[in-house]
Structure formats: C-alpha cells, structure tokens
Enzyme design. Sequence first.
Site, mmCIF file in Angstrom:
data_model
loop_
_atom_site.group_PDB
_atom_site.id
_atom_site.type_symbol
_atom_site.label_atom_id
_atom_site.label_comp_id
_atom_site.label_asym_id
_atom_site.label_seq_id
_atom_site.Cartn_x
_atom_site.Cartn_y
_atom_site.Cartn_z
ATOM 1 N N ASP A 32 0.872 -1.180 0.000
ATOM 2 C CA ASP A 32 0.000 0.000 0.000
ATOM 3 C C ASP A 32 0.903 1.223 0.000
ATOM 4 O OD1 ASP A 32 -3.274 0.244 0.812
ATOM 5 O OD2 ASP A 32 -2.069 2.076 0.910
ATOM 6 N N PHE A 160 -16.719 -9.572 -5.827
ATOM 7 C CA PHE A 160 -18.128 -9.356 -5.450
ATOM 8 C C PHE A 160 -18.339 -9.375 -3.940
ATOM 9 C CE2 PHE A 160 -17.908 -11.589 -9.545
ATOM 10 C CZ PHE A 160 -18.468 -10.625 -10.360
ATOM 11 N N GLY A 264 -36.550 0.462 3.227
ATOM 12 C CA GLY A 264 -36.057 1.284 4.329
ATOM 13 C C GLY A 264 -35.484 2.584 3.796
ATOM 14 N N CYS A 271 -19.847 1.318 -2.701
ATOM 15 C CA CYS A 271 -19.988 0.626 -3.997
ATOM 16 C C CYS A 271 -21.247 0.978 -4.767
ATOM 17 C CB CYS A 271 -19.912 -0.878 -3.789
ATOM 18 S SG CYS A 271 -18.277 -1.399 -3.270
HETATM 19 C C1 UDX Z 1 -22.122 -4.439 -2.567
HETATM 20 C C2 UDX Z 1 -22.412 -5.738 -3.325
HETATM 21 O O1 UDX Z 1 -23.411 -6.478 -2.623
HETATM 22 C C3 UDX Z 1 -21.149 -6.551 -3.482
HETATM 23 O O2 UDX Z 1 -21.403 -7.721 -4.236
HETATM 24 C C4 UDX Z 1 -20.101 -5.696 -4.161
HETATM 25 O O3 UDX Z 1 -18.876 -6.393 -4.253
HETATM 26 C C5 UDX Z 1 -19.892 -4.399 -3.412
HETATM 27 O O4 UDX Z 1 -21.121 -3.709 -3.243
HETATM 28 P P1 UDX Z 1 -21.744 -3.825 0.006
HETATM 29 O O5 UDX Z 1 -21.495 -2.421 -0.445
HETATM 30 O O6 UDX Z 1 -20.840 -4.437 1.033
HETATM 31 O O7 UDX Z 1 -21.700 -4.796 -1.253
HETATM 32 O O8 UDX Z 1 -23.208 -3.854 0.623
HETATM 33 P P2 UDX Z 1 -24.594 -4.591 0.342
HETATM 34 O O9 UDX Z 1 -24.743 -5.722 1.276
HETATM 35 O O10 UDX Z 1 -24.776 -4.856 -1.094
HETATM 36 O O11 UDX Z 1 -25.605 -3.442 0.812
HETATM 37 C C6 UDX Z 1 -25.588 -2.189 0.152
HETATM 38 C C7 UDX Z 1 -26.581 -1.257 0.745
HETATM 39 O O12 UDX Z 1 -27.894 -1.674 0.429
HETATM 40 C C8 UDX Z 1 -26.554 -1.098 2.270
HETATM 41 O O13 UDX Z 1 -26.641 0.270 2.590
HETATM 42 C C9 UDX Z 1 -27.768 -1.874 2.732
HETATM 43 O O14 UDX Z 1 -28.265 -1.367 3.928
HETATM 44 C C10 UDX Z 1 -28.718 -1.646 1.577
HETATM 45 N N1 UDX Z 1 -29.747 -2.681 1.445
HETATM 46 C C11 UDX Z 1 -29.396 -3.976 1.148
HETATM 47 C C12 UDX Z 1 -31.095 -2.347 1.568
HETATM 48 O O15 UDX Z 1 -31.430 -1.182 1.816
HETATM 49 N N2 UDX Z 1 -32.043 -3.313 1.403
HETATM 50 C C13 UDX Z 1 -31.722 -4.594 1.117
HETATM 51 O O16 UDX Z 1 -32.626 -5.415 0.972
HETATM 52 C C14 UDX Z 1 -30.364 -4.937 0.994
#
Ligand code: UDX
Length: 446
Positions: A32, A160, A264, A271
């Site tokens: 890094d 992912f 919600g 991401c």
């Molecule tokens: C995401 C992708 O899922 C992952 O595959 C990719 O590599 C990176 O981006 P992440 O950012 O860790 O991962 O979070 P994720 O679990 O996807 O949730 C994203 C957001 O969506 C959160 O703020 C979560 O609270 C929200 N969310 C998720 C909802 O509001 N409702 C849901 O049903 C699911």
Amino acid sequence: MAPRITVIGTGYLGATHAAAMAELGFEVLGLDVVPEKIEMLGRGKVPMYEPGLEELLRRHVAGIEGSTGRLRFTTSWEEVGEFGDVHFVCVNTPQKHGEYACDMTYVDAAFSSLAAVLRRPALVVGKSTVPVGSAARLAGLLRELSPAGDEVELAWNPEFLREGFAVRDTLHPDRIVVGVSGEHGEKLLREVYATPVGEGTPFVVTDYPTAELVKTAANSFLATKISFINAMAEVCEAADGDVVKLAEAIGHDERIGRKFLRAGIGFGGGCLPKDIRAFMARAGELGVDQALTFLREVDSINMRRRGHMVELARECLGGSFLGQRVAVLGATFKPDSDDVRDSPALNVAGQIHLQGGQVTVYDPKGMANARGLFPTLGYAPTALEACRGAQVVLHLTEWAEFRELDPAALGEVVAARRILDGRNALDAAAWRDAGWAFRAMGRPQA
Ligand code: UDX
C-alpha cells in the site's frame, strides 16, 4: 512451484484478498502507498472493522507467533516486482468530485508504478471496479511501460465481496469471473483459485469488457432491486399497505427471490451508489445512455428515502426540529461494518442537525469514522445514552444490538416514546406493547 502473489492496495478488498490468498496456501506480499496501513497490517492489525479478518490475518502474517509466515507487507514497488508471479490490483475507484464518472487516478497510478518494476514474466490481475474499456487500455499501458514488455499479461477478475462478509465471500465466492486475453492467464488463475473451484464455485471465463461489465451489471441489479422495493414502500404508505408483507409474498416466487427486498432508507456505501453513477457516465460515453436511464430513477428513488425519513421524523415532532433532541441509532451504511461512506444513516442525521435538531448518534463500530465525517453531530457511548432525553428515536442501521434493545428500559430514559424504524428490522409489536408510538417505512401506522 506455486505462483507467488502480490496484492496492491490494502483496503477492505485488498487486505481481505491478501489474507485469503495466504489462507489458500500461497506466499503473499501486500503493498500500500500509505505507510501507516502497512505498519498496522504488518503487526497483524486491521485498519477497519471486518468480522473475522484480523484472525485470518494473524494466522498468516510473518513475525506473529504461531503464524504460517506466508503473508508480508511492504511499501516498496521494487520488492513487489521482484517477488510476484501474479499481481492483484485492488485499489479503489471512488466517484469523481462533482461528476458521475469514477476516478481512475489510483488505478492508473498503481498500474504505472507496477509496470515499471515488472522485469520478468508476470500476470497482472485487475480486481478494482472500473468503467468498461479500462482493461484493454491498461493492458496496453503494461506492455508499453514494463521492462518485460509482452511477457506481462493482464486479466480482469472482478470482486463481489460484501462488507461484513468479506472473509467468507473471498474464501468461498459464489462465482469467479475472469476476463482474459489468452490461455496463460486462465491457466494461472485456475491454479490460484483451485481450492474454491474444487469446492464447486463456478469459474466463468470471458473477455475483458464482459468481465468489467459483470461487476457493474451485478451492482446495478442489486441497486434496482432495493429501489424497486422502496418504490413499493412509497406506494404502500400512500395506500395503507404493508411493504414487509408484500416483499415476503412476492419473494416466495423463486424468480423474484426474497433477498435484497428490505425496504427502508435505502442503499449506501462505497460501492452501489458510485457504481451505478459511473455506469451511467460510461454508457453516455459509449453512446448508449438511454439503455441506463432507468438507473437515474433507481438513484433518485434511493436518495428520496433519506429525505422521506427526515420528513417522517419532522412530522413526529409536530413540524419542526428546532431545539428537539433526536437519537440516531446507527451510523454505518450497513451493520457489521465500520464503513460510513455515503451512509444513509449519517446523511439523515446530518440533515436533521442542519435543520436545527439536536442529534445524538450511537453506532457499535462506526463512531470514529462518523465523527471524522460529521464532527458537529453529538455522539454517545451507548444506545441508551444516545436516547436519553430524546423526543424521537431513529433506527437507521440494523445492527443486531438494536434488535436486542429492551423497549421498556429505553422507554425509561427518553423524553417521549416515539421510534421510527428506517430499516424494517425491529419487532413492531414489542415496541408498541411497551407503550411506544412505532412507525416503520412503508408500513401502516397502528
Ligand atoms: C455491494 C455488493 O453487494 C457486493 O457484491 C459488491 O462487491 C460491493 O457492493 P456492500 O457495499 O458491502 O456490497 O453492501 P450490500 O450488502 O450490497 O448493501 C448495500 C446497501 O444496500 C446497504 O446500505 C444496505 O443497507 C442496503 N440494502 C441492502 C437495503 O437497503 N435493502 C436490502 O434489501 C439490501
């Protein structure tokens, strides 16, 4: 001999990938450009909160008692060039300031620095989320800048992993996607991923643009699913329906599925929001912006949720935040993470604060990062303290700790028993039984 692996960039993605590669049996060197991060990782400390990551790291970091010693960290590019047969590039691609496009500065810098030290045959594997077309450009850059020239090959291998499940997702991914330009890259990556592939993880081989697109398409689909259910929540609220029941019922259809239908305050994080915007920007450059105009709507439904939460809270307080105490439970963009990047919870807290509310935030792991981003908000060391004297409690990140709160005990410390569930995760009946006015997004008011 097994290929030796380097990992460039040690954020959520890189640090987890490096530790996972060591777990799979490889000799790994992580780099890094931030010396403090390298110093911490070298001591077996993880600079962020990610369940299970520190344990995994400590099992392998050289110099830690009982470790395999397979994992080391450095800030030296020369060392990386000399050490590695396979170089994974895991640096981040944030959204550009004032634009939808993603900022390729870190990726470009990493590839340039790496190329300069590649003096022998090597496979460079891009894992960062990049606009389609980047891999082809970066392959050219590697050929041009590497002393080893044509003996350096590029593959694109999107990641992912979900924060909070990074270790599990990296060790047991549900698919491995590789974009390659030749057989050599595929062969080497099959060797690197032999363990998960042996366990049955599908290994999808394709070209560069498809591999790049798989990542942005997957995140766009997930974002669309969340905004779909949030749009249904808007309709349910207007029609006195219940979006939680609706999601459950449509989710029984296997073609739809139950996952990612939690309504919600919407999605945030490092991401989904920036990836859908960068995808729209790239589609514009390719002349196919119309194909993705729906993502604009996905984004605006999502952003509307934050505003709607603020309005529900204001309504609860009789129309104004001025001088009112508001407790906010949750600061991170999702539970089991300390990440507050583009967090809907903090956004709501910030808006209420700017409108004169006296906001006190509590989060199990995100306090330090939240303070850094929003130093003017109030912070409390426990959920109970955050709620002390509050006129309304907002549940904005669904940590298990909040589901386990005792509504009766919390009722003793608040000024008024009012709670808004911004994640549809609390047990409405339990709160109502304890005398709380309970309201959730997209659900009927009792
Ligand atoms: C995401 C992708 O899922 C992952 O595959 C990719 O590599 C990176 O981006 P992440 O950012 O860790 O991962 O979070 P994720 O679990 O996807 O949730 C994203 C957001 O969506 C959160 O703020 C979560 O609270 C929200 N969310 C998720 C909802 O509001 N409702 C849901 O049903 C699911």
